[in-house]
Design a protein around this motif. Sequence first.
Motif, PDB file in Angstrom:
ATOM      1  N   GLY A 103      46.666 -12.853 -17.507  1.00 43.96           N
ATOM      2  CA  GLY A 103      47.119 -11.904 -16.503  1.00 43.96           C
ATOM      3  C   GLY A 103      47.483 -12.571 -15.190  1.00 43.96           C
ATOM      4  O   GLY A 103      47.745 -11.891 -14.201  1.00 43.96           O
ATOM      5  N   GLU A 104      47.530 -13.905 -15.168  1.00 39.13           N
ATOM      6  CA  GLU A 104      47.863 -14.622 -13.932  1.00 39.13           C
ATOM      7  C   GLU A 104      48.925 -15.679 -14.228  1.00 39.13           C
ATOM      8  O   GLU A 104      48.981 -16.242 -15.321  1.00 39.13           O
ATOM      9  N   ASP A 105      49.800 -15.902 -13.257  1.00 42.20           N
ATOM     10  CA  ASP A 105      50.828 -16.933 -13.402  1.00 42.20           C
ATOM     11  C   ASP A 105      50.156 -18.278 -13.622  1.00 42.20           C
ATOM     12  O   ASP A 105      49.061 -18.536 -13.104  1.00 42.20           O
ATOM     13  N   ALA A 106      50.822 -19.144 -14.399  1.00 39.54           N
ATOM     14  CA  ALA A 106      50.293 -20.477 -14.671  1.00 39.54           C
ATOM     15  C   ALA A 106      51.229 -21.531 -14.088  1.00 39.54           C
ATOM     16  O   ALA A 106      52.445 -21.357 -14.061  1.00 39.54           O
ATOM     17  N   LYS A 107      50.623 -22.612 -13.625  1.00 38.74           N
ATOM     18  CA  LYS A 107      51.373 -23.751 -13.111  1.00 38.74           C
ATOM     19  C   LYS A 107      50.749 -25.012 -13.681  1.00 38.74           C
ATOM     20  O   LYS A 107      49.533 -25.207 -13.592  1.00 38.74           O
TER      21      LYS A 107
END
Length: 158
Positions: A103-107
Amino acid sequence: MPQRAIDTRVNPSDEIIATKGLTVRFLLTGDDSKGSIAAFELMVPAAQRLPAPAHSHDHYEETIYGIDGVLTWMVDGKQIDVGPGQALCIPRGAVHRFDNYGGEDAKMLCVITPAAIGPAYFREVFGVVDAAAGGPPDRARLAEIMRRHGLTPAVPPT
């Protein structure tokens, strides 16, 4: 023979290539490192699946270092979650792909050694994804681009 001046600035190949939320930011290319290394940030939005097929490469290792969020990698059939502060080395010949199921952007920071792939690959692949206008990308075209840049698309399961 005169020697070529080496560019010793930070992020000499700073270039952002993006499509449908998926973003690659090149930091170093083979041109910056005499072919020894390429490095780029990979940003993947929450709940985003990779539009390209699983693949392998025989001429370089790919090391992934988690910065934010979690990407789920499939490497030779094994599921591996990579989060902040974790590193994964994908060896030559290993079939792999990734998705962001969270549920969170990944980098992630991706390091290619030696630098057998660069921004041209992502420009071409993202162009095919953009041309699909929200539909599935042309898989035959993606496979052709992948092969030309030294990647081997995996045969889909039957």
